[in-house]
Design a protein around this motif. Structure first.
Motif, PDB file in Angstrom:
ATOM      1  N   ARG A 180     -29.527  10.007  -3.322  1.00  0.00           N
ATOM      2  CA  ARG A 180     -29.726  11.283  -3.760  1.00  0.00           C
ATOM      3  C   ARG A 180     -30.262  12.314  -2.667  1.00  0.00           C
ATOM      4  NH1 ARG A 180     -31.752  10.829  -9.691  1.00  0.00           N
ATOM      5  NH2 ARG A 180     -29.891   9.982  -9.670  1.00  0.00           N
ATOM      6  N   GLU A 181     -29.876  13.359  -2.885  1.00  0.00           N
ATOM      7  CA  GLU A 181     -30.192  14.578  -1.907  1.00  0.00           C
ATOM      8  C   GLU A 181     -30.156  15.636  -2.386  1.00  0.00           C
ATOM      9  OE1 GLU A 181     -30.402  17.543   1.060  1.00  0.00           O
ATOM     10  OE2 GLU A 181     -28.396  16.446   0.294  1.00  0.00           O
ATOM     11  N   PHE A 182     -31.142  16.655  -2.125  1.00  0.00           N
ATOM     12  CA  PHE A 182     -30.929  17.899  -2.861  1.00  0.00           C
ATOM     13  C   PHE A 182     -29.929  18.882  -2.487  1.00  0.00           C
ATOM     14  CE2 PHE A 182     -31.925  22.571  -2.772  1.00  0.00           C
ATOM     15  CZ  PHE A 182     -32.175  22.844  -4.369  1.00  0.00           C
ATOM     16  N   ASN A 183     -29.521  19.076  -1.257  1.00  0.00           N
ATOM     17  CA  ASN A 183     -28.447  19.932  -0.861  1.00  0.00           C
ATOM     18  C   ASN A 183     -27.015  19.460  -1.419  1.00  0.00           C
ATOM     19  OD1 ASN A 183     -30.078  21.495   0.701  1.00  0.00           O
ATOM     20  ND2 ASN A 183     -29.392  20.847   2.463  1.00  0.00           N
ATOM     21  N   ILE A 184     -26.916  18.352  -1.871  1.00  0.00           N
ATOM     22  CA  ILE A 184     -25.646  17.726  -2.111  1.00  0.00           C
ATOM     23  C   ILE A 184     -25.640  17.905  -4.070  1.00  0.00           C
ATOM     24  CG2 ILE A 184     -24.245  15.930  -2.745  1.00  0.00           C
ATOM     25  CD1 ILE A 184     -24.284  17.359   0.359  1.00  0.00           C
ATOM     26  N   ARG A 185     -26.842  17.524  -4.600  1.00  0.00           N
ATOM     27  CA  ARG A 185     -26.960  17.266  -5.814  1.00  0.00           C
ATOM     28  C   ARG A 185     -27.039  18.838  -6.413  1.00  0.00           C
ATOM     29  NH1 ARG A 185     -30.053  13.593  -9.901  1.00  0.00           N
ATOM     30  NH2 ARG A 185     -28.859  13.427 -11.231  1.00  0.00           N
ATOM     31  N   PHE A 186     -27.498  19.797  -5.797  1.00  0.00           N
ATOM     32  CA  PHE A 186     -27.398  21.223  -6.238  1.00  0.00           C
ATOM     33  C   PHE A 186     -26.057  21.488  -6.922  1.00  0.00           C
ATOM     34  CE2 PHE A 186     -27.531  25.594  -5.991  1.00  0.00           C
ATOM     35  CZ  PHE A 186     -28.776  25.951  -6.667  1.00  0.00           C
ATOM     36  N   ASP A 187     -25.005  21.155  -5.935  1.00  0.00           N
ATOM     37  CA  ASP A 187     -23.555  21.521  -6.504  1.00  0.00           C
ATOM     38  C   ASP A 187     -22.557  20.264  -5.898  1.00  0.00           C
ATOM     39  OD1 ASP A 187     -21.138  22.646  -6.935  1.00  0.00           O
ATOM     40  OD2 ASP A 187     -21.588  24.552  -6.064  1.00  0.00           O
ATOM     41  N   PRO A 188     -22.680  19.272  -6.800  1.00  0.00           N
ATOM     42  CA  PRO A 188     -21.793  18.042  -6.302  1.00  0.00           C
ATOM     43  C   PRO A 188     -20.441  18.378  -6.228  1.00  0.00           C
ATOM     44  CG  PRO A 188     -23.395  17.361  -7.924  1.00  0.00           C
ATOM     45  CD  PRO A 188     -23.660  18.945  -8.048  1.00  0.00           C
ATOM     46  N   GLU A 189     -19.847  19.339  -6.932  1.00  0.00           N
ATOM     47  CA  GLU A 189     -18.534  19.503  -7.148  1.00  0.00           C
ATOM     48  C   GLU A 189     -18.216  20.281  -5.715  1.00  0.00           C
ATOM     49  OE1 GLU A 189     -19.346  18.670 -11.151  1.00  0.00           O
ATOM     50  OE2 GLU A 189     -20.197  20.056  -9.604  1.00  0.00           O
ATOM     51  N   ALA A 190     -18.796  21.008  -5.038  1.00  0.00           N
ATOM     52  CA  ALA A 190     -18.955  21.880  -4.015  1.00  0.00           C
ATOM     53  C   ALA A 190     -18.934  20.932  -2.836  1.00  0.00           C
ATOM     54  CB  ALA A 190     -20.004  22.979  -3.793  1.00  0.00           C
ATOM     55  N   ALA A 191     -19.867  20.122  -3.132  1.00  0.00           N
ATOM     56  CA  ALA A 191     -19.921  19.013  -1.741  1.00  0.00           C
ATOM     57  C   ALA A 191     -18.980  18.006  -1.574  1.00  0.00           C
ATOM     58  CB  ALA A 191     -21.547  18.177  -2.062  1.00  0.00           C
ATOM     59  N   SER A 192     -18.155  17.837  -2.692  1.00  0.00           N
ATOM     60  CA  SER A 192     -17.191  17.038  -2.927  1.00  0.00           C
ATOM     61  C   SER A 192     -15.785  17.567  -2.065  1.00  0.00           C
ATOM     62  CB  SER A 192     -16.483  16.479  -4.139  1.00  0.00           C
ATOM     63  OG  SER A 192     -15.688  15.593  -4.186  1.00  0.00           O
ATOM     64  N   ILE A 193     -15.521  18.906  -2.372  1.00  0.00           N
ATOM     65  CA  ILE A 193     -14.639  19.678  -1.663  1.00  0.00           C
ATOM     66  C   ILE A 193     -14.840  19.985  -0.481  1.00  0.00           C
ATOM     67  CG2 ILE A 193     -13.766  22.079  -1.623  1.00  0.00           C
ATOM     68  CD1 ILE A 193     -14.154  22.105  -4.730  1.00  0.00           C
ATOM     69  N   MET A 194     -15.996  20.115   0.019  1.00  0.00           N
ATOM     70  CA  MET A 194     -16.359  20.272   1.549  1.00  0.00           C
ATOM     71  C   MET A 194     -16.222  18.872   2.282  1.00  0.00           C
ATOM     72  SD  MET A 194     -18.672  19.025   3.897  1.00  0.00           S
ATOM     73  CE  MET A 194     -20.208  18.543   2.728  1.00  0.00           C
ATOM     74  N   ALA A 195     -16.539  17.776   1.732  1.00  0.00           N
ATOM     75  CA  ALA A 195     -16.162  16.564   2.279  1.00  0.00           C
ATOM     76  C   ALA A 195     -14.796  16.010   2.207  1.00  0.00           C
ATOM     77  CB  ALA A 195     -16.891  15.260   1.648  1.00  0.00           C
ATOM     78  N   ARG A 196     -13.992  16.563   1.399  1.00  0.00           N
ATOM     79  CA  ARG A 196     -12.440  16.342   1.476  1.00  0.00           C
ATOM     80  C   ARG A 196     -11.617  17.316   2.226  1.00  0.00           C
ATOM     81  NH1 ARG A 196     -10.585  13.244  -3.233  1.00  0.00           N
ATOM     82  NH2 ARG A 196     -12.140  12.134  -4.057  1.00  0.00           N
ATOM     83  N   SER A 197     -12.396  18.248   2.640  1.00  0.00           N
ATOM     84  CA  SER A 197     -11.534  19.132   3.357  1.00  0.00           C
ATOM     85  C   SER A 197     -10.957  19.006   4.722  1.00  0.00           C
ATOM     86  CB  SER A 197     -12.447  20.654   3.503  1.00  0.00           C
ATOM     87  OG  SER A 197     -12.742  21.081   2.359  1.00  0.00           O
ATOM     88  N   PRO A 198      -9.916  19.310   5.449  1.00  0.00           N
ATOM     89  CA  PRO A 198      -9.315  18.894   6.551  1.00  0.00           C
ATOM     90  C   PRO A 198     -10.027  19.592   7.873  1.00  0.00           C
ATOM     91  CG  PRO A 198      -7.933  20.695   5.694  1.00  0.00           C
ATOM     92  CD  PRO A 198      -9.151  20.475   4.703  1.00  0.00           C
ATOM     93  N   TRP A 199     -11.366  19.087   8.250  1.00  0.00           N
ATOM     94  CA  TRP A 199     -11.954  19.597   9.301  1.00  0.00           C
ATOM     95  C   TRP A 199     -11.819  18.749  10.400  1.00  0.00           C
ATOM     96  CZ3 TRP A 199     -15.012  23.778   7.864  1.00  0.00           C
ATOM     97  CH2 TRP A 199     -15.655  23.685   6.559  1.00  0.00           C
ATOM     98  N   ARG A 200     -11.679  19.641  11.741  1.00  0.00           N
ATOM     99  CA  ARG A 200     -11.344  18.826  12.918  1.00  0.00           C
ATOM    100  C   ARG A 200     -12.409  17.777  13.125  1.00  0.00           C
ATOM    101  NH1 ARG A 200      -8.851  23.704  16.685  1.00  0.00           N
ATOM    102  NH2 ARG A 200      -7.861  25.133  15.009  1.00  0.00           N
ATOM    103  N   LYS A 201     -13.759  18.200  13.076  1.00  0.00           N
ATOM    104  CA  LYS A 201     -14.714  17.290  13.291  1.00  0.00           C
ATOM    105  C   LYS A 201     -15.905  17.600  12.193  1.00  0.00           C
ATOM    106  CE  LYS A 201     -18.115  16.241  16.836  1.00  0.00           C
ATOM    107  NZ  LYS A 201     -18.761  16.838  18.366  1.00  0.00           N
ATOM    108  N   VAL A 202     -16.305  16.602  11.596  1.00  0.00           N
ATOM    109  CA  VAL A 202     -17.739  16.727  10.782  1.00  0.00           C
ATOM    110  C   VAL A 202     -18.812  15.926  11.145  1.00  0.00           C
ATOM    111  CG1 VAL A 202     -18.275  15.933   8.113  1.00  0.00           C
ATOM    112  CG2 VAL A 202     -16.121  16.529   8.909  1.00  0.00           C
ATOM    113  N   THR A 203     -19.924  16.349  11.244  1.00  0.00           N
ATOM    114  CA  THR A 203     -21.201  15.829  11.694  1.00  0.00           C
ATOM    115  C   THR A 203     -22.109  16.033  10.426  1.00  0.00           C
ATOM    116  OG1 THR A 203     -20.966  16.149  14.087  1.00  0.00           O
ATOM    117  CG2 THR A 203     -22.959  15.534  13.276  1.00  0.00           C
ATOM    118  N   ALA A 204     -22.538  14.910   9.953  1.00  0.00           N
ATOM    119  CA  ALA A 204     -23.349  14.649   8.692  1.00  0.00           C
ATOM    120  C   ALA A 204     -24.771  14.316   9.057  1.00  0.00           C
ATOM    121  CB  ALA A 204     -22.882  13.857   7.542  1.00  0.00           C
TER     122      ALA A 204
END
Length: 240
Positions: free
Chosen positions: A100-124
């Motif tokens: 559990r983490e605040f930035n994600i839990r604040f808007d999980p749907e948005a976080a999931s859209i971000m995570a599933r988007s076709p980025w060239r590179k992702v650093t978490a």
């Protein structure tokens, strides 16, 4: 701390802003920038992913036009590293809720859209590396000594004890050499209402469910000494 409403006047310790907010919607600004500079823009996200998700929904090419995304968010399996009361207090919440983490839990749907988007590179940059860092009185004083007078006053007003969450994200972007350990994982976030709503989901490639999740380079640990040195160096730039 005292509570302020959204429209209450507030005098900030480091001085009030002198610039005015843009009338442009944030998601539209993001889209405009990646289309103006395709393949050149790094999206640096240190809060909830709402505007990023809106940009992706408004323009399905948004993520693919960016150079990369670096985001501070998510939690995998953090443990207390430093031995003091503040470190214990911040690590305690992850004993029973390690995902559990605040930035994600604040808007999980948005976080999931971000995570599933076709980025060239992702650093978490999740919570995990932050438990080895801390905004100590010594670090605050080191930065204040080299900063401009106005910035030094603000630095000395900061409350010590906090982990360096966003500082790690910025540091890993500016100086990738400080990353000691990272892992390539497929990452998504739980959007099902219930006790685990907003929790981080992750898989190694052979175990990924193949439901649209994308790979990310997940930073597990950084060199705190190198991070602090960079912070001090950047504070010294305020005198230029």
């Amino acid at each position: 701390p005292p509570y302020f409403g959204p429209d209450d006047p507030v005098d900030l310790p480091g001085g009030n802003p002198v610039t005015k907010p843009s009338s442009e919607i944030a998601a539209n600004f993001l889209i405009r920038m990646v289309r103006k500079y395709p393949g050149e823009v790094t999206i640096f996200a240190c809060g909830p992913m709402t505007n990023i998700a809106l940009a992706q929904r408004l323009d399905p090419q948004f993520a693919s036009l960016a150079k990369e995304i670096v985001y501070m968010g998510a939690s995998f399996n953090p443990h207390q590293v430093l031995d003091n009361r503040s470190a214990e207090d911040f690590a305690r919440e992850y004993e029973n809720t390690p995902r559990r983490e605040f930035n994600i839990r604040f808007d999980p749907e948005a976080a999931s859209i971000m995570a599933r988007s076709p980025w060239r590179k992702v650093t978490a940059i999740p919570i995990d590396p932050s438990t080895a860092t801390q905004l100590t009185p010594e670090l605050l004083e080191r930065m204040a000594k080299v900063a401009s007078p106005a910035l030094a006053d603000y630095i000395r007003s900061r409350e010590p004890g906090f982990p360096l969450w966003d500082e790690i994200a910025a540091g890993a972007w500016l100086d990738p050499g400080m990353i000691e350990k990272s892992e390539r994982l497929y990452v998504d976030f739980n959007t099902q209402f219930g006790p685990a709503y907003g929790d981080t989901l992750s898989w190694l490639e052979p175990y990924a469910p193949d439901l649209g999740e994308q790979p990310a380079e997940v930073v597990k640990s950084v060199d705190p000494v190198r991070l602090e040195a960079l912070m001090v160096k950047l504070m010294a730039n305020s005198r230029k």
